[in-house]
Every structure is written in C-alpha cells, then in structure tokens.
Design a protein around this motif. Structure first.
Motif, PDB file in Angstrom:
ATOM      1  N   GLY A   1      62.743  86.687 -14.310  1.00 32.80           N
ATOM      2  CA  GLY A   1      61.434  86.223 -13.851  1.00 32.80           C
ATOM      3  C   GLY A   1      61.561  85.345 -12.616  1.00 32.80           C
ATOM      4  N   GLU A   2      60.521  84.605 -12.344  1.00 31.40           N
ATOM      5  CA  GLU A   2      60.420  83.821 -11.111  1.00 31.40           C
ATOM      6  C   GLU A   2      61.637  82.916 -10.883  1.00 31.40           C
ATOM      7  OE1 GLU A   2      56.622  82.159 -10.535  1.00 31.40           O
ATOM      8  OE2 GLU A   2      57.142  81.394  -8.540  1.00 31.40           O
ATOM      9  N   GLY A   3      62.231  83.046  -9.705  1.00 31.42           N
ATOM     10  CA  GLY A   3      63.317  82.163  -9.303  1.00 31.42           C
ATOM     11  C   GLY A   3      64.694  82.530  -9.848  1.00 31.42           C
ATOM     12  N   ASP A   4      64.764  83.549 -10.697  1.00 33.60           N
ATOM     13  CA  ASP A   4      66.072  83.944 -11.247  1.00 33.60           C
ATOM     14  C   ASP A   4      66.917  84.667 -10.195  1.00 33.60           C
ATOM     15  OD1 ASP A   4      65.628  82.929 -13.783  1.00 33.60           O
ATOM     16  OD2 ASP A   4      64.702  84.784 -14.511  1.00 33.60           O
ATOM     17  N   ILE A   5      68.220  84.436 -10.270  1.00 40.20           N
ATOM     18  CA  ILE A   5      69.152  85.113  -9.355  1.00 40.20           C
ATOM     19  C   ILE A   5      69.571  86.456  -9.961  1.00 40.20           C
ATOM     20  CG2 ILE A   5      71.465  85.023  -8.326  1.00 40.20           C
ATOM     21  CD1 ILE A   5      69.897  82.854  -7.088  1.00 40.20           C
ATOM     22  N   VAL A   6      69.498  87.512  -9.140  1.00 41.36           N
ATOM     23  CA  VAL A   6      69.979  88.834  -9.567  1.00 41.36           C
ATOM     24  C   VAL A   6      71.001  89.326  -8.538  1.00 41.36           C
ATOM     25  CG1 VAL A   6      69.345  91.228 -10.044  1.00 41.36           C
ATOM     26  CG2 VAL A   6      67.779  89.383 -10.695  1.00 41.36           C
TER      27      VAL A   6
ATOM     28  N   ALA B   1      64.975 100.988  -3.180  1.00 38.52           N
ATOM     29  CA  ALA B   1      64.324 100.996  -4.497  1.00 38.52           C
ATOM     30  C   ALA B   1      65.142 100.257  -5.548  1.00 38.52           C
ATOM     31  CB  ALA B   1      64.084 102.436  -4.958  1.00 38.52           C
ATOM     32  N   THR B   2      66.453 100.078  -5.302  1.00 40.10           N
ATOM     33  CA  THR B   2      67.272  99.299  -6.228  1.00 40.10           C
ATOM     34  C   THR B   2      66.856  97.828  -6.186  1.00 40.10           C
ATOM     35  OG1 THR B   2      69.132 100.746  -5.654  1.00 40.10           O
ATOM     36  CG2 THR B   2      69.660  98.753  -6.890  1.00 40.10           C
ATOM     37  N   ALA B   3      66.572  97.349  -4.984  1.00 40.58           N
ATOM     38  CA  ALA B   3      66.340  95.909  -4.770  1.00 40.58           C
ATOM     39  C   ALA B   3      64.874  95.500  -4.848  1.00 40.58           C
ATOM     40  CB  ALA B   3      66.923  95.505  -3.412  1.00 40.58           C
ATOM     41  N   ASN B   4      63.957  96.368  -4.454  1.00 42.79           N
ATOM     42  CA  ASN B   4      62.538  95.982  -4.411  1.00 42.79           C
ATOM     43  C   ASN B   4      62.022  95.389  -5.723  1.00 42.79           C
ATOM     44  OD1 ASN B   4      62.070  96.593  -1.710  1.00 42.79           O
ATOM     45  ND2 ASN B   4      61.563  98.731  -2.150  1.00 42.79           N
ATOM     46  N   PRO B   5      62.359  95.981  -6.880  1.00 40.11           N
ATOM     47  CA  PRO B   5      61.816  95.424  -8.132  1.00 40.11           C
ATOM     48  C   PRO B   5      62.239  93.977  -8.407  1.00 40.11           C
ATOM     49  CG  PRO B   5      62.560  97.673  -8.466  1.00 40.11           C
ATOM     50  CD  PRO B   5      63.071  97.258  -7.131  1.00 40.11           C
ATOM     51  N   ILE B   6      63.357  93.540  -7.819  1.00 39.51           N
ATOM     52  CA  ILE B   6      63.757  92.132  -7.976  1.00 39.51           C
ATOM     53  C   ILE B   6      62.654  91.248  -7.377  1.00 39.51           C
ATOM     54  CG2 ILE B   6      65.504  90.385  -7.388  1.00 39.51           C
ATOM     55  CD1 ILE B   6      67.521  92.754  -7.059  1.00 39.51           C
ATOM     56  N   ILE B   7      62.121  91.695  -6.249  1.00 37.56           N
ATOM     57  CA  ILE B   7      61.038  90.955  -5.592  1.00 37.56           C
ATOM     58  C   ILE B   7      59.732  91.083  -6.394  1.00 37.56           C
ATOM     59  CG2 ILE B   7      59.779  90.612  -3.404  1.00 37.56           C
ATOM     60  CD1 ILE B   7      62.830  90.127  -3.188  1.00 37.56           C
ATOM     61  N   TYR B   8      59.493  92.272  -6.991  1.00 41.61           N
ATOM     62  CA  TYR B   8      58.279  92.427  -7.818  1.00 41.61           C
ATOM     63  C   TYR B   8      58.251  91.350  -8.907  1.00 41.61           C
ATOM     64  CZ  TYR B   8      58.347  97.413  -6.252  1.00 41.61           C
ATOM     65  OH  TYR B   8      58.400  98.582  -5.549  1.00 41.61           O
ATOM     66  N   GLN B   9      59.438  90.994  -9.411  1.00 45.54           N
ATOM     67  CA  GLN B   9      59.536  90.002 -10.495  1.00 45.54           C
ATOM     68  C   GLN B   9      59.643  88.571  -9.958  1.00 45.54           C
ATOM     69  OE1 GLN B   9      58.267  91.741 -13.025  1.00 45.54           O
ATOM     70  NE2 GLN B   9      59.551  90.445 -14.326  1.00 45.54           N
ATOM     71  N   ASN B  10      59.442  88.402  -8.647  1.00 45.77           N
ATOM     72  CA  ASN B  10      59.567  87.077  -8.004  1.00 45.77           C
ATOM     73  C   ASN B  10      60.931  86.442  -8.240  1.00 45.77           C
ATOM     74  OD1 ASN B  10      56.894  86.945  -6.888  1.00 45.77           O
ATOM     75  ND2 ASN B  10      56.160  86.687  -8.989  1.00 45.77           N
ATOM     76  N   ALA B  11      61.937  87.282  -8.410  1.00 42.13           N
ATOM     77  CA  ALA B  11      63.306  86.789  -8.563  1.00 42.13           C
ATOM     78  C   ALA B  11      64.001  86.833  -7.195  1.00 42.13           C
ATOM     79  CB  ALA B  11      64.048  87.636  -9.584  1.00 42.13           C
ATOM     80  N   ILE B  12      65.251  86.380  -7.162  1.00 40.77           N
ATOM     81  CA  ILE B  12      65.958  86.235  -5.876  1.00 40.77           C
ATOM     82  C   ILE B  12      67.199  87.131  -5.861  1.00 40.77           C
ATOM     83  CG2 ILE B  12      67.150  84.595  -4.359  1.00 40.77           C
ATOM     84  CD1 ILE B  12      65.482  82.391  -5.936  1.00 40.77           C
TER      85      ILE B  12
ATOM     86  N   GLU C   1      81.031  82.625  -9.154  1.00 40.86           N
ATOM     87  CA  GLU C   1      81.488  81.252  -8.881  1.00 40.86           C
ATOM     88  C   GLU C   1      80.413  80.472  -8.143  1.00 40.86           C
ATOM     89  OE1 GLU C   1      85.297  81.776  -6.921  1.00 40.86           O
ATOM     90  OE2 GLU C   1      86.038  82.768  -8.750  1.00 40.86           O
ATOM     91  N   LYS C   2      79.750  81.146  -7.208  1.00 44.98           N
ATOM     92  CA  LYS C   2      78.729  80.473  -6.403  1.00 44.98           C
ATOM     93  C   LYS C   2      77.415  80.287  -7.166  1.00 44.98           C
ATOM     94  CE  LYS C   2      76.810  80.574  -1.731  1.00 44.98           C
ATOM     95  NZ  LYS C   2      76.796  81.278  -0.445  1.00 44.98           N
ATOM     96  N   TYR C   3      77.079  81.273  -7.996  1.00 44.18           N
ATOM     97  CA  TYR C   3      75.807  81.223  -8.750  1.00 44.18           C
ATOM     98  C   TYR C   3      76.073  81.443 -10.235  1.00 44.18           C
ATOM     99  CZ  TYR C   3      73.734  82.066  -4.105  1.00 44.18           C
ATOM    100  OH  TYR C   3      73.383  82.002  -2.782  1.00 44.18           O
ATOM    101  N   PRO C   4      76.596  80.413 -10.926  1.00 45.63           N
ATOM    102  CA  PRO C   4      76.951  80.607 -12.339  1.00 45.63           C
ATOM    103  C   PRO C   4      75.749  80.892 -13.242  1.00 45.63           C
ATOM    104  CG  PRO C   4      77.385  78.330 -11.620  1.00 45.63           C
ATOM    105  CD  PRO C   4      76.920  79.060 -10.426  1.00 45.63           C
ATOM    106  N   ASP C   5      74.553  80.611 -12.776  1.00 41.41           N
ATOM    107  CA  ASP C   5      73.356  80.810 -13.614  1.00 41.41           C
ATOM    108  C   ASP C   5      72.661  82.147 -13.389  1.00 41.41           C
ATOM    109  OD1 ASP C   5      73.740  78.334 -14.711  1.00 41.41           O
ATOM    110  OD2 ASP C   5      72.487  77.321 -13.215  1.00 41.41           O
TER     111      ASP C   5
END
Ligand SMILES: *Cc1c(COP(=O)(O)O)cnc(C)c1O
Length: 378
Positions: free
Chosen positions: A82-87, A96-107, A130-134
């Motif tokens: 969801g919003e603000g999550d790192i993918v 089309a692989t990446a667009n849905p990440i934006i549909y979900q307001n994720a990063i 290592e850079k984005y453990p979450d």
C-alpha cells in the motif's frame, strides 16, 4: 474457413501475432458459450480455464482477469502493498510490470539484471535489501521466456520475509529445474495479450497456492460486492474479471501451448544455426536449469552492426523486429526512483534485438529473415 495459417513470400512477417489452433478448439468453447447465451458474465469457460491453467503450471489456485497488468495489480494488493511501501522491481522489463506499483501508491526501487539470465541480479537484490530492509515485495520477471535465477531470488525473499511476485507474462510454459515459472513466488502472473505465446485477444491470470488470497482477489476484481441482497461495498472494488468468451479462447489456446513452445524452439534453433557463427552476434543465454518457452528469439550485438541496422533492414522487407525493453530506471516517468546495480540492463537494451518469432512462419520466411541479416555483414 479462411486460411489463417498460410504465409506468403513478400507478405508482412510479424514479431509475434495471434495463432489460433488448426483444430479450432477455441471455436468449440466460444460456440458453447454462444449457444447458451452465456457470453457474459463469467461462466463455465472462466471456471474451467482457471482450473486448466492452474493444473498446467502446477499451482494450487488461479483467478482469470482482464489483463496481466490487472493480475500484477491484484498480486500487489493481495500482498498487502500500500501507500509508501517499497517494492523491488526488475528494471529491464515492460512498463506493465512497474505501473501497478504506482497504482497502489507504493514506491518502486529498480534492480539491475545480470548477463547470465538477463533477469534480476540476485547480488543487486541483496544490496537493495541492505539499503531498504523494510521492503514489502519483490517483482521478478522472466523475460522472453528466460527464467530468472529462482533459487537465489526465492532464498533472499525468504530470508528477508518479503513477498515474491513473479511476472511470468512472457514465460508461460517455461520451467526452471523442472518447475513452472510463476509458481516459485507467493504469486505468479501470466498474460494472454495478443503477442504472447498463447493469446485470448487480451487477458491475464493470477496463480497462488494461497486459496484464501485468490478468493479475495476474485472478490476485489468483481467490484467487491459484499454478500448482501442489496449492493453493499465495504472495500474498494475493481472491474477486472475475464469474460466467458475470452476464457473460451484461452481454453482452446492452452491445448496448443506445448505445440507453440516446440515451434518457438525450432525458430530459435534455426536462427542459431544460421547466425550463430557471425562475429558480433551472441544469442540470449540458455542455462542448463532452464527449459524455455522461447517466446522471442533475442540477440546481443557487439560489433559494427547495430540493433537499428538490423531493425531497419528488416523493416524495408516488411519484417517486424524490435529492440530489447528499455529499462524502467531510464524511463522519463520512472527515472526519479532509486536504482540498484550496474549497467547490465542498459547495455542489454543498447545492444539487443528481438528477432521475428511468429509461430506461423515457414522455413522460407526464416530464410528470408536470415538473408537480410547476413547481408549486413557483407
Ligand atoms: C505483456 C506483459 C505484461 C502485461 O500483460 P497485459 O496482459 O498486456 O496487461 C506484463 N509484464 C510483461 C513482462 C509483459 O511482457
């Protein structure tokens, strides 16, 4: 019926175009839906197509959707992104692989490929953790029917307790160590868009072993209607289901998937035989753990002849080819997002060509194509 499979010298050769079965299996399923007036909504073809595809790839459950893109969107939502999550998302792919990440307001954070697989580089993925453990999820792609290095990628995702989504839109029929691509992650996505190895004119499928998650996606994708007599909605809905006609085409096409893979392999081997000894042409990597569907035959150039030379020379002869996908981190829309890795995806883009891989091609067509390409080295 018209002669749908004939090929004529001088006629246009396509990169990859729809190829219905000689037996007209698709028509039988469509006719059944027609005769019962059950062209929509949903219906028997949809239910059966889901079961047949899940059985084919060896996944527990499947839901038929309007497109592969919708399937990726629903996978992310089912994964709780969801919003603000790192993918973490493979950079070398179709948008089309990446667009849905934006549909979900994720990063999205884009990840480089390696030369060994052309797909996600596990070392770059490790750096990303290592850079984005979450980080919440990983989307790996199996481009052109090549499979990613799934042992390493799945192990990293397990270690970091992150949901793995496989974009297998281009790799239906491909196996990695004997197991179908799309069944390693928690979610797998297939596409039946017009130029894919089998097509329904447009459509997609989401597979997972998690029955409850697939049921949830089926609910969201059918406008999220609560189980009440009146129309009541407690969650955001989507109109993402596949129609019963479209699913009928899919059932027929699934019957000829193995045949299409066989022809695609024949095409690849033909090119390799004819062009494999030319200095400066390298074919896409075939690893021993990988049984490909050979969706597109791709080459990587290193000499004087550039991708555009080949594409333009073929175009003059009414033959369609195209460059390798332009990486997402180089796209104007996505360039503001972080990117982890080196220049492999960029180099593959700069030096790569997808050769015509239409399963309706004859040996005469393949000879014509190879002669045009060989002509550039004279
Ligand atoms: C085709 C494709 C998609 C999208 O599928 P649609 O059914 O066209 O929405 C997604 N990812 C990749 C890598 C594709 O090639």
């Amino acid at each position: 019926m018209f002669e749908k499979n004939k090929s004529i010298i001088g006629e246009k050769i396509y990169l990859a175009s729809p190829h219905m079965s000689d037996e007209e299996y698709e028509m039988e399923y469509i006719k059944e839906a027609f005769d019962t007036n059950w062209i929509a909504p949903l219906g028997k073809n949809v239910n059966e197509f889901e079961k047949e595809l899940a059985a084919k790839v060896g996944s527990g459950h499947a839901v038929a959707l309007a497109s592969g893109t919708a399937a990726i969107h629903m996978a992310l939502k089912a994964a709780g992104v969801g919003e603000g999550d790192i993918v973490f998302c493979q950079s070398l792919t179709f948008s089309a692989t990446a667009n849905p990440i934006i549909y979900q307001n994720a990063i999205p954070v884009f990840i480089d490929s390696n030369y060994e697989t052309w797909n996600m580089n596990p070392e770059a993925l490790e750096q990303a953790f290592e850079k984005y453990p979450d980080a919440k999820a990983v989307i790996v792609v199996h481009l052109y029917g090549l499979s990613a290095d799934m042992d390493k990628i799945a192990e990293l995702c397990n270690k970091h307790n992150v949901v793995l989504i496989e974009d297998a839109a281009e790799s239906l029929g491909t196996t990695y160590k004997g197991k179908h691509t799309g069944t390693f992650g928690e979610y797998g996505v297939y596409s039946f868009n017009g130029n894919k190895i089998i097509t329904t004119s447009g459509g997609g499928m989401l597979v997972s072993d998690k029955e409850e998650r697939i049921a949830k996606v089926r609910f969201w994708a059918t406008q999220a209607r609560d189980k009440t007599r009146h129309y009541q909605h407690s969650e955001l809905g989507f109109n993402y289901r596949m129609s019963n006609i479209v699913a009928g085409i899919g059932r027929g096409q699934l019957k000829v998937l193995d045949k299409r893979v066989e022809k695609k392999k024949y095409i690849f081997e033909y090119y390799k035989r004819e062009l494999g000894n030319i200095e400066g042409i390298k074919f896409m990597p075939i690893n021993e753990w990988n049984a490909l569907n050979y969706w597109l035959s791709c080459i990587n150039l290193s000499g004087q002849v550039r991708p555009l030379d080949i594409i333009e020379a073929l175009e003059k002869e009414n033959i369609e080819s195209r460059p390798i996908w332009k990486p997402m981190h180089l796209q104007p829309f996505f360039e503001k997002y972080d990117y982890i890795g080196g220049d492999v995806s960029e180099k593959l883009f700069e030096n790569g060509v997808c050769l015509p891989s239409d399963t309706k091609m004859t040996d005469g067509d393949l000879e014509r194509i190879c002669n045009v390409i060989k002509g550039l080295w004279k």
